[in-house]
Design an enzyme around this catalytic site. Structure first.
Site, PDB file in Angstrom:
ATOM      1  N   LYS A 105       4.844   4.189  -5.921  1.00 62.54           N
ATOM      2  CA  LYS A 105       5.993   3.444  -6.438  1.00 62.54           C
ATOM      3  C   LYS A 105       6.573   4.098  -7.688  1.00 62.54           C
ATOM      4  O   LYS A 105       7.780   3.999  -7.944  1.00 62.54           O
ATOM      5  CB  LYS A 105       5.603   1.985  -6.721  1.00 62.54           C
ATOM      6  CG  LYS A 105       5.480   1.143  -5.460  1.00 62.54           C
ATOM      7  CD  LYS A 105       5.583  -0.328  -5.758  1.00 62.54           C
ATOM      8  CE  LYS A 105       5.652  -1.144  -4.478  1.00 62.54           C
ATOM      9  NZ  LYS A 105       5.800  -2.591  -4.759  1.00 62.54           N
ATOM     10  N   LYS A 135       9.712  -2.890   5.486  1.00 68.00           N
ATOM     11  CA  LYS A 135      10.808  -3.686   4.947  1.00 68.00           C
ATOM     12  C   LYS A 135      11.751  -2.832   4.106  1.00 68.00           C
ATOM     13  O   LYS A 135      12.919  -3.173   3.935  1.00 68.00           O
ATOM     14  CB  LYS A 135      10.259  -4.834   4.095  1.00 68.00           C
ATOM     15  CG  LYS A 135       9.501  -5.890   4.874  1.00 68.00           C
ATOM     16  CD  LYS A 135       9.119  -7.074   4.015  1.00 68.00           C
ATOM     17  CE  LYS A 135       8.013  -6.769   3.052  1.00 68.00           C
ATOM     18  NZ  LYS A 135       7.553  -7.968   2.304  1.00 68.00           N
ATOM     19  N   LYS A 162       5.122   3.895   9.408  1.00 66.16           N
ATOM     20  CA  LYS A 162       5.020   2.465   9.709  1.00 66.16           C
ATOM     21  C   LYS A 162       6.373   1.791   9.595  1.00 66.16           C
ATOM     22  O   LYS A 162       7.199   2.169   8.761  1.00 66.16           O
ATOM     23  CB  LYS A 162       4.051   1.790   8.723  1.00 66.16           C
ATOM     24  CG  LYS A 162       2.590   1.853   9.105  1.00 66.16           C
ATOM     25  CD  LYS A 162       1.739   1.107   8.111  1.00 66.16           C
ATOM     26  CE  LYS A 162       2.058  -0.375   8.097  1.00 66.16           C
ATOM     27  NZ  LYS A 162       1.174  -1.138   7.183  1.00 66.16           N
TER      28      LYS A 162
END
Length: 337
Positions: A121, A206, A203
């Site tokens: 992140k 979102k 994957k």
């Protein structure tokens, strides 16, 4: 009589939290959320909307409120019964932040610096590498330890989070005695690993920048069909599960998860048929699978008073349990209560 959620029963307690940063995806659903209602028959369950975690990345306040409300409604729409277990919103229970601060002071800098999510992140949000992003594992540990959770369902990419929670609990218990229950990882038996429809090497997420790669639980049937029709496959035009066929393998995995059909049966079903027929069938199966959830969600999201009542009930149950554990930890540390 004391509520069963205070863990007077002999059933183990399970805890799962999910962030309201977006609508959950088909990957979230098939990987874990689909099985959550059945957990209520086997475990004392606690499910939460992890809105405190979401602000490590800057959020639009009004959008966060809306998404928190919607995610709470989705949890109920999945079939979670607030009478059987606890369904709550994290920020409405002050003990999470209080225990997180204590755990911050009992967690070493080196332990936190090794967390891969902080590294990932930080790379994605270089303009906002904040202290919360660094210490979020302590809040995550607080989420789990406040409720004496025996098991925490996790995917392979979340094991590190639970490992540091276990380390924090064991370190604290080593100093002050048996304060926290040390949780165990629970790997769902039937959870499907769903990949992006546009980049099947990654994957389904979102946060995918390509909206065609992700199916959201509130997508309309038309949108779902359109996304599946544009899903990446290959040039072989043969529906079979094999190495190097990531796109087709992903579609087979999804179709198997929603229909219950084994891979061999799926291959036989589409023998001699093209990818167009297969994509259409997968899309239709997903639309049918999500229809009851969407129907319940659309009804619940309009029942504002009922949602508020459920949120209040969940908050009160969560506070009842978490405050006892927080008080115990605070006394051990030496705080006056």
């Amino acid at each position: 009589m004391e509520n069963s959620n205070t863990q007077t029963s002999k059933r183990k307690r399970s805890l799962s939290l999910i962030q309201p940063t977006s609508v959950p995806t088909l990957g979230n659903y098939l990987g874990a959320m689909k099985g959550w209602p059945s957990f209520q028959d086997e475990f004392d369950t606690i499910y939460g909307v992890a809105d405190l975690h979401s602000i490590t990345v800057r959020q639009d306040p009004q959008k966060l409120k809306k998404q928190t409300d919607e995610l709470f409604a989705i949890l109920l729409a999945l079939g979670l019964d607030p009478e059987k277990g606890i369904v709550f919103i994290q920020s409405q229970v002050p003990a999470h932040c209080q225990l997180a601060w204590i755990l911050n002071c009992y967690t070493q800098f080196g332990e936190l610096s090794r967390m891969t999510q902080f590294k990932d992140k930080s790379a994605q949000h270089r303009d906002n590498i904040n202290a919360g992003l660094f210490t979020y594992p302590c809040l995550m540990a607080a989420d789990i330890l406040l409720y004496k959770a025996d098991i925490v369902p996790v995917g392979a990419d979340q094991k590190q989070h639970l490992e540091i929670t276990r380390d924090i609990a064991e370190q604290f218990n080593g100093i002050y005695g048996n304060v926290f229950t040390v949780p165990q990882a629970y790997i769902p038996k039937n959870g499907a690993r769903v990949m992006s429809l546009q980049n099947p090497a990654k994957k389904m997420s979102k946060s995918d920048t390509n909206p065609k790669g992700t199916i959201y639980l509130t997508d309309s049937p038309e949108t779902i069909m359109k996304k599946f029709k544009s899903a990446v496959t290959d040039s072989e035009m043969c529906v079979r599960f094999a190495p190097g066929k990531d796109g087709v393998n992903n579609l087979i995995t999804i179709y198997s998860a929603v229909t219950g059909k084994p891979v061999a049966e799926i291959e036989n079903e589409f023998a001699g048929k093209g990818y167009g027929d297969f994509k259409k069938a997968v899309g239709e199966a997903v639309v049918e699978e999500l229809a009851p959830v969407q129907e319940r969600f659309n009804r619940l999201i309009s029942e504002k008073d009922y949602l508020k009542e459920c949120q209040k009930a969940g908050r009160e149950k969560a506070i009842c349990i978490s405050q006892r554990i927080l008080d115990k930890a605070m006394k051990k540390v030496g705080f006056l209560l």
